[in-house]
Design a protein around this motif. Structure first.
Motif, PDB file in Angstrom:
ATOM      1  N   TRP A   8     -24.177 -17.026 -17.169  1.00  0.00           N
ATOM      2  CA  TRP A   8     -24.052 -18.069 -18.176  1.00  0.00           C
ATOM      3  C   TRP A   8     -23.027 -17.646 -19.221  1.00  0.00           C
ATOM      4  O   TRP A   8     -22.919 -16.462 -19.554  1.00  0.00           O
ATOM      5  N   PHE A   9     -22.290 -18.632 -19.739  1.00  0.00           N
ATOM      6  CA  PHE A   9     -21.321 -18.379 -20.808  1.00  0.00           C
ATOM      7  C   PHE A   9     -21.482 -19.452 -21.879  1.00  0.00           C
ATOM      8  O   PHE A   9     -21.896 -20.583 -21.594  1.00  0.00           O
ATOM      9  N   LEU A  10     -21.132 -19.105 -23.105  1.00  0.00           N
ATOM     10  CA  LEU A  10     -21.327 -20.011 -24.226  1.00  0.00           C
ATOM     11  C   LEU A  10     -20.183 -21.016 -24.331  1.00  0.00           C
ATOM     12  O   LEU A  10     -19.065 -20.753 -23.890  1.00  0.00           O
ATOM     13  N   PRO A  11     -20.441 -22.166 -24.943  1.00  0.00           N
ATOM     14  CA  PRO A  11     -19.379 -23.172 -25.113  1.00  0.00           C
ATOM     15  C   PRO A  11     -18.287 -22.681 -26.055  1.00  0.00           C
ATOM     16  O   PRO A  11     -18.526 -21.806 -26.898  1.00  0.00           O
ATOM     17  N   GLY A  12     -17.111 -23.255 -25.914  1.00  0.00           N
ATOM     18  CA  GLY A  12     -16.000 -22.824 -26.759  1.00  0.00           C
ATOM     19  C   GLY A  12     -14.785 -23.709 -26.602  1.00  0.00           C
ATOM     20  O   GLY A  12     -14.881 -24.874 -26.202  1.00  0.00           O
ATOM     21  N   THR A  13     -13.642 -23.134 -26.885  1.00  0.00           N
ATOM     22  CA  THR A  13     -12.378 -23.855 -26.786  1.00  0.00           C
ATOM     23  C   THR A  13     -11.959 -23.964 -25.323  1.00  0.00           C
ATOM     24  O   THR A  13     -12.623 -23.442 -24.427  1.00  0.00           O
ATOM     25  N   ALA A  14     -10.849 -24.618 -25.080  1.00  0.00           N
ATOM     26  CA  ALA A  14     -10.337 -24.747 -23.707  1.00  0.00           C
ATOM     27  C   ALA A  14      -9.909 -23.384 -23.166  1.00  0.00           C
ATOM     28  O   ALA A  14      -9.553 -22.469 -23.915  1.00  0.00           O
ATOM     29  N   ASN A  15      -9.954 -23.250 -21.850  1.00  0.00           N
ATOM     30  CA  ASN A  15      -9.522 -22.024 -21.170  1.00  0.00           C
ATOM     31  C   ASN A  15      -8.733 -22.372 -19.922  1.00  0.00           C
ATOM     32  O   ASN A  15      -9.064 -23.341 -19.229  1.00  0.00           O
ATOM     33  N   VAL A  16      -7.731 -21.567 -19.636  1.00  0.00           N
ATOM     34  CA  VAL A  16      -7.033 -21.614 -18.354  1.00  0.00           C
ATOM     35  C   VAL A  16      -7.489 -20.404 -17.563  1.00  0.00           C
ATOM     36  O   VAL A  16      -7.533 -19.283 -18.089  1.00  0.00           O
ATOM     37  N   ARG A  17      -7.857 -20.600 -16.289  1.00  0.00           N
ATOM     38  CA  ARG A  17      -8.376 -19.498 -15.484  1.00  0.00           C
ATOM     39  C   ARG A  17      -7.801 -19.537 -14.071  1.00  0.00           C
ATOM     40  O   ARG A  17      -7.629 -20.611 -13.492  1.00  0.00           O
ATOM     41  N   VAL A  18      -7.527 -18.347 -13.558  1.00  0.00           N
ATOM     42  CA  VAL A  18      -7.000 -18.180 -12.199  1.00  0.00           C
ATOM     43  C   VAL A  18      -7.870 -17.159 -11.483  1.00  0.00           C
ATOM     44  O   VAL A  18      -8.172 -16.095 -12.032  1.00  0.00           O
ATOM     45  N   THR A  19      -8.289 -17.471 -10.259  1.00  0.00           N
ATOM     46  CA  THR A  19      -9.073 -16.531  -9.461  1.00  0.00           C
ATOM     47  C   THR A  19      -8.171 -15.845  -8.441  1.00  0.00           C
ATOM     48  O   THR A  19      -7.236 -16.446  -7.905  1.00  0.00           O
ATOM     49  N   LEU A  20      -8.477 -14.582  -8.178  1.00  0.00           N
ATOM     50  CA  LEU A  20      -7.726 -13.786  -7.203  1.00  0.00           C
ATOM     51  C   LEU A  20      -8.705 -13.106  -6.261  1.00  0.00           C
ATOM     52  O   LEU A  20      -9.676 -12.486  -6.713  1.00  0.00           O
ATOM     53  N   ASN A  21      -8.450 -13.223  -4.963  1.00  0.00           N
ATOM     54  CA  ASN A  21      -9.287 -12.573  -3.948  1.00  0.00           C
ATOM     55  C   ASN A  21     -10.759 -12.905  -4.157  1.00  0.00           C
ATOM     56  O   ASN A  21     -11.627 -12.031  -4.029  1.00  0.00           O
ATOM     57  N   ALA A  22     -11.039 -14.143  -4.491  1.00  0.00           N
ATOM     58  CA  ALA A  22     -12.397 -14.537  -4.849  1.00  0.00           C
ATOM     59  C   ALA A  22     -13.040 -15.389  -3.764  1.00  0.00           C
ATOM     60  O   ALA A  22     -12.367 -16.180  -3.088  1.00  0.00           O
ATOM     61  N   GLY A  23     -14.350 -15.238  -3.624  1.00  0.00           N
ATOM     62  CA  GLY A  23     -15.118 -16.127  -2.777  1.00  0.00           C
ATOM     63  C   GLY A  23     -15.353 -17.448  -3.479  1.00  0.00           C
ATOM     64  O   GLY A  23     -14.898 -17.645  -4.618  1.00  0.00           O
ATOM     65  N   PRO A  24     -16.079 -18.370  -2.871  1.00  0.00           N
ATOM     66  CA  PRO A  24     -16.327 -19.674  -3.491  1.00  0.00           C
ATOM     67  C   PRO A  24     -17.041 -19.517  -4.836  1.00  0.00           C
ATOM     68  O   PRO A  24     -17.906 -18.668  -5.010  1.00  0.00           O
ATOM     69  N   ILE A  25     -16.647 -20.364  -5.791  1.00  0.00           N
ATOM     70  CA  ILE A  25     -17.233 -20.349  -7.127  1.00  0.00           C
ATOM     71  C   ILE A  25     -17.706 -21.762  -7.455  1.00  0.00           C
ATOM     72  O   ILE A  25     -16.966 -22.732  -7.257  1.00  0.00           O
ATOM     73  N   ALA A  26     -18.925 -21.869  -7.973  1.00  0.00           N
ATOM     74  CA  ALA A  26     -19.457 -23.148  -8.439  1.00  0.00           C
ATOM     75  C   ALA A  26     -19.727 -23.033  -9.937  1.00  0.00           C
ATOM     76  O   ALA A  26     -20.309 -22.048 -10.391  1.00  0.00           O
ATOM     77  N   VAL A  27     -19.292 -24.038 -10.687  1.00  0.00           N
ATOM     78  CA  VAL A  27     -19.446 -24.013 -12.144  1.00  0.00           C
ATOM     79  C   VAL A  27     -20.077 -25.327 -12.595  1.00  0.00           C
ATOM     80  O   VAL A  27     -19.653 -26.412 -12.168  1.00  0.00           O
ATOM     81  N   SER A  28     -21.083 -25.224 -13.461  1.00  0.00           N
ATOM     82  CA  SER A  28     -21.718 -26.407 -14.039  1.00  0.00           C
ATOM     83  C   SER A  28     -21.608 -26.352 -15.554  1.00  0.00           C
ATOM     84  O   SER A  28     -21.829 -25.305 -16.163  1.00  0.00           O
TER      85      SER A  28
END
Length: 309
Positions: A60-80
């Motif tokens: 879990w992560f707290l709410p905040g400002t906008a973010n740009v994110r890039v994944t590398l060598n990552a398996g599937p990710i689900a975000v709610s």
């Protein structure tokens, strides 16, 4: 970049490496951007997980400002985020400004990102921030043409975690758009949001001769939410973060004085977290607790939403 070789930490002088200690196979890293970007980028972050324990990892992560994110060598990710769900997460994504806690399920790999302040939104994105509030979109659909492809190419070529900051500094300085006419007002609103003072909205509007509707439009365009939502988010996080850091029994006497009662705070907790603080802290918050500690040491604030310009 080999995920298994990422150790986390920082090169910031005076910060002990023990602040970044995590269990084997997990690592976090924070870096401050070039001073020329400090008003626009709230910081760089890197999260990594590898090995059997990284599969199906919830956080879990707290709410905040906008973010740009890039994944590398990552398996599937689900975000709610509240009722919104991104599954699978695009390799390069824009996390819009958030008013709800963020739940992730990951399967190993690295995630590199940077936070965007409201001033940064005005420099890097052309559309209104409220279009992306509490949502995630492919970065290519939200950013200027070519931005996402250039970023993925850049980060894919970084050899190790120590190269992330210099690479992002060069990239973002080159991508920084022109100053907008509202920049001084945006800066003043940002201070209103993070400063704990009575009558903040009325004082800010009077300072700039803004009508309530004009102030509301500026907040939605650059911050993603109306002033009331921004102030509630800041007040709640000023209360929740000390409770997380205190460990042990929750002491509601420490909550922000803007709350008239513990029940008032708990109503906001249900709106932001979807549960009570006690239940939230018993959930999977390993990355969260570590990131609050590390971010505060490197960037001066435990959360992006309370980051001061």
């Amino acid at each position: 970049m080999d995920v298994q070789d990422i150790t986390g930490g920082t090169e910031t002088p005076g910060i002990p490496p023990s602040l970044f200690d995590m269990r084997p196979g997990m690592a976090i890293r924070y870096d401050a951007p070039d001073p020329r970007l400090a008003d626009y980028v709230t910081g760089y972050h890197l999260y990594a997980a590898s090995g059997p324990g990284a599969m199906g990892l919830e956080n879990w992560f707290l709410p905040g400002t906008a973010n740009v994110r890039v994944t590398l060598n990552a398996g599937p990710i689900a975000v709610s985020i509240g009722r919104f769900r991104s599954d699978p997460l695009p390799q390069a994504s824009l996390f819009g400004p958030t008013s709800h806690a963020i739940h992730t399920v990951t399967n190993g790999g690295a995630m590199i990102g940077f936070g965007i302040s409201a001033l940064g939104w005005s420099r890097f994105f052309d559309g209104p921030a409220d279009r992306y509030a509490d949502r995630i979109e492919p970065l290519s659909a939200a950013a200027r043409p070519g931005f996402a492809d250039r970023l993925v190419t850049l980060l894919s070529a970084v050899r190790d975690e120590h190269g992330v900051k210099p690479a992002l500094d060069r990239f973002l300085l080159a991508e920084l758009g022109p100053r907008v006419a509202d920049e001084d007002q945006i800066r003043s609103i940002a201070r209103m949001v993070t400063d704990d003072r009575p009558n903040a909205v009325a004082d800010t509007a009077a300072e700039w001769g803004l009508s309530p509707e004009r102030l509301r439009r500026l907040c939605k365009r650059h911050f993603g939410f109306v002033p009331k939502t921004l102030l509630i988010r800041a007040r709640f996080l000023r209360s929740l973060v000390p409770l997380i850091e205190a460990k042990g029994d929750l002491d509601y006497s420490r909550i922000d004085p803007g709350y008239v009662s513990a029940s008032h705070f708990l109503r906001d907790a249900h709106a932001v977290l979807g549960t009570t603080p006690r239940r939230f802290l018993h959930a999977q918050t390993e990355f969260l607790v570590a990131s609050l500690r590390a971010r505060a040491a490197v960037l001066g604030s435990a959360t992006q939403a309370l980051h001061r310009l």
